[in-house]
Design an enzyme around this catalytic site. Structure first.
Site, PDB file in Angstrom:
ATOM      1  N   CYS A  27       1.573  10.646   5.828  1.00 34.81           N
ATOM      2  CA  CYS A  27       1.882  10.899   4.423  1.00 34.81           C
ATOM      3  C   CYS A  27       0.608  10.737   3.590  1.00 34.81           C
ATOM      4  O   CYS A  27      -0.365  10.115   4.025  1.00 34.81           O
ATOM      5  CB  CYS A  27       2.925   9.909   3.926  1.00 34.81           C
ATOM      6  SG  CYS A  27       4.516  10.025   4.761  1.00 34.81           S
TER       7      CYS A  27
ATOM      8  N   GLU B 264       0.060   8.827   1.123  1.00 32.07           N
ATOM      9  CA  GLU B 264      -0.252   7.418   0.868  1.00 32.07           C
ATOM     10  C   GLU B 264      -1.046   6.809   2.021  1.00 32.07           C
ATOM     11  O   GLU B 264      -1.953   6.005   1.808  1.00 32.07           O
ATOM     12  CB  GLU B 264       1.020   6.599   0.636  1.00 32.07           C
ATOM     13  CG  GLU B 264       1.797   7.008  -0.597  1.00 32.07           C
ATOM     14  CD  GLU B 264       2.891   8.029  -0.302  1.00 32.07           C
ATOM     15  OE1 GLU B 264       3.866   8.058  -1.073  1.00 32.07           O
ATOM     16  OE2 GLU B 264       2.785   8.800   0.684  1.00 32.07           O
TER      17      GLU B 264
ATOM     18  N   ARG C 217       6.663  19.248  -8.313  1.00 32.38           N
ATOM     19  CA  ARG C 217       7.801  18.380  -7.998  1.00 32.38           C
ATOM     20  C   ARG C 217       7.704  17.018  -8.665  1.00 32.38           C
ATOM     21  O   ARG C 217       8.651  16.259  -8.679  1.00 32.38           O
ATOM     22  CB  ARG C 217       7.953  18.202  -6.487  1.00 32.38           C
ATOM     23  CG  ARG C 217       8.433  19.473  -5.797  1.00 32.38           C
ATOM     24  CD  ARG C 217       8.669  19.261  -4.328  1.00 32.38           C
ATOM     25  NE  ARG C 217       7.392  19.109  -3.643  1.00 32.38           N
ATOM     26  CZ  ARG C 217       7.205  18.333  -2.579  1.00 32.38           C
ATOM     27  NH1 ARG C 217       8.191  17.628  -2.080  1.00 32.38           N
ATOM     28  NH2 ARG C 217       6.014  18.266  -2.007  1.00 32.38           N
TER      29      ARG C 217
ATOM     30  N   CYS D 178       7.950   6.863   1.178  1.00 34.03           N
ATOM     31  CA  CYS D 178       8.986   6.739   2.210  1.00 34.03           C
ATOM     32  C   CYS D 178       8.982   5.300   2.749  1.00 34.03           C
ATOM     33  O   CYS D 178       8.118   4.494   2.408  1.00 34.03           O
ATOM     34  CB  CYS D 178       8.733   7.744   3.332  1.00 34.03           C
ATOM     35  SG  CYS D 178       7.313   7.348   4.392  1.00 34.03           S
TER      36      CYS D 178
ATOM     37  N   CYS E 283       5.725   4.262   4.575  1.00 35.56           N
ATOM     38  CA  CYS E 283       4.623   4.023   3.635  1.00 35.56           C
ATOM     39  C   CYS E 283       4.823   2.724   2.863  1.00 35.56           C
ATOM     40  O   CYS E 283       3.862   1.999   2.613  1.00 35.56           O
ATOM     41  CB  CYS E 283       4.476   5.199   2.684  1.00 35.56           C
ATOM     42  SG  CYS E 283       3.795   6.665   3.491  1.00 35.56           S
TER      43      CYS E 283
ATOM     44  N   TYR F 143       9.860  -7.461   6.140  1.00 28.51           N
ATOM     45  CA  TYR F 143       9.058  -8.005   7.224  1.00 28.51           C
ATOM     46  C   TYR F 143       7.605  -7.885   6.810  1.00 28.51           C
ATOM     47  O   TYR F 143       7.159  -6.807   6.403  1.00 28.51           O
ATOM     48  CB  TYR F 143       9.320  -7.182   8.492  1.00 28.51           C
ATOM     49  CG  TYR F 143       8.442  -7.545   9.660  1.00 28.51           C
ATOM     50  CD1 TYR F 143       8.803  -8.566  10.527  1.00 28.51           C
ATOM     51  CD2 TYR F 143       7.264  -6.851   9.903  1.00 28.51           C
ATOM     52  CE1 TYR F 143       8.015  -8.887  11.613  1.00 28.51           C
ATOM     53  CE2 TYR F 143       6.461  -7.167  10.981  1.00 28.51           C
ATOM     54  CZ  TYR F 143       6.840  -8.187  11.843  1.00 28.51           C
ATOM     55  OH  TYR F 143       6.052  -8.502  12.911  1.00 28.51           O
TER      56      TYR F 143
ATOM     57  N   TRP G  11       4.032  -8.024   8.256  1.00 30.91           N
ATOM     58  CA  TRP G  11       3.338  -7.961   9.525  1.00 30.91           C
ATOM     59  C   TRP G  11       2.341  -9.106   9.690  1.00 30.91           C
ATOM     60  O   TRP G  11       2.296  -9.757  10.731  1.00 30.91           O
ATOM     61  CB  TRP G  11       2.658  -6.609   9.637  1.00 30.91           C
ATOM     62  CG  TRP G  11       1.863  -6.376  10.872  1.00 30.91           C
ATOM     63  CD1 TRP G  11       2.301  -6.475  12.163  1.00 30.91           C
ATOM     64  CD2 TRP G  11       0.503  -5.993  10.945  1.00 30.91           C
ATOM     65  NE1 TRP G  11       1.297  -6.154  13.023  1.00 30.91           N
ATOM     66  CE2 TRP G  11       0.181  -5.855  12.299  1.00 30.91           C
ATOM     67  CE3 TRP G  11      -0.467  -5.733   9.986  1.00 30.91           C
ATOM     68  CZ2 TRP G  11      -1.093  -5.473  12.727  1.00 30.91           C
ATOM     69  CZ3 TRP G  11      -1.716  -5.352  10.419  1.00 30.91           C
ATOM     70  CH2 TRP G  11      -2.020  -5.233  11.776  1.00 30.91           C
TER      71      TRP G  11
END
Length: 137
Positions: A56, A58, A84, A90, A93, A127, A129
């Protein structure tokens, strides 16, 4: 989006929209992203669509920022081609942005209802990481 902790960075939205309008052509590049680095620079990128799950805009922005020596992005926005407008990140991302830039803010919404929220607000109870990495590995 009940609260808007930060004002909308309209210059950032315009930068992403300009890239979307001028650089996104065909099906390979359909989204543009812009991020404001801590030093004030605006960095832009486009997605690399591919049926195997190309990155993506991002995610391309994260690499582009690093290549330019910007390791902290304060605010980001993604804009779709063909007028748009602003498109929220998403799920993948959102997770990556949280892991790379837990203090970053994201511009979301549309038209006169644009707002800026923290990445944590877009991915609550998430979460993290870095919290699960073992020392020395």
């Amino acid at each position: 989006m009940n609260t808007l902790p930060r004002p909308v960075d309209h210059e950032l939205v315009r930068a992403a929209a300009q890239v979307a309008a001028t650089r996104c052509r065909g099906d390979n590049h359909t989204m543009a992203a812009a991020g404001r680095a801590r030093d004030g620079r605006i960095i832009t990128a486009v997605n690399a669509y591919h049926f195997t799950g190309g990155p993506c805009a991002e995610l391309v922005l994260i690499g582009t920022a690093a290549a330019q020596g910007a390791y902290e992005l304060e605010t980001i926005v993604a804009v779709g081609d063909r007028d748009r407008g602003v498109v929220p990140p998403c799920g993948r991302c959102r997770q990556v942005l949280l892991d790379y830039y837990p203090a970053t803010h994201v511009i979301v919404g549309s038209g006169d209802r644009l707002g800026t929220v923290s990445i944590g607000e877009l991915l609550p109870e998430s979460y993290v990481w870095a919290d699960h990495q073992l020392d020395g590995e």
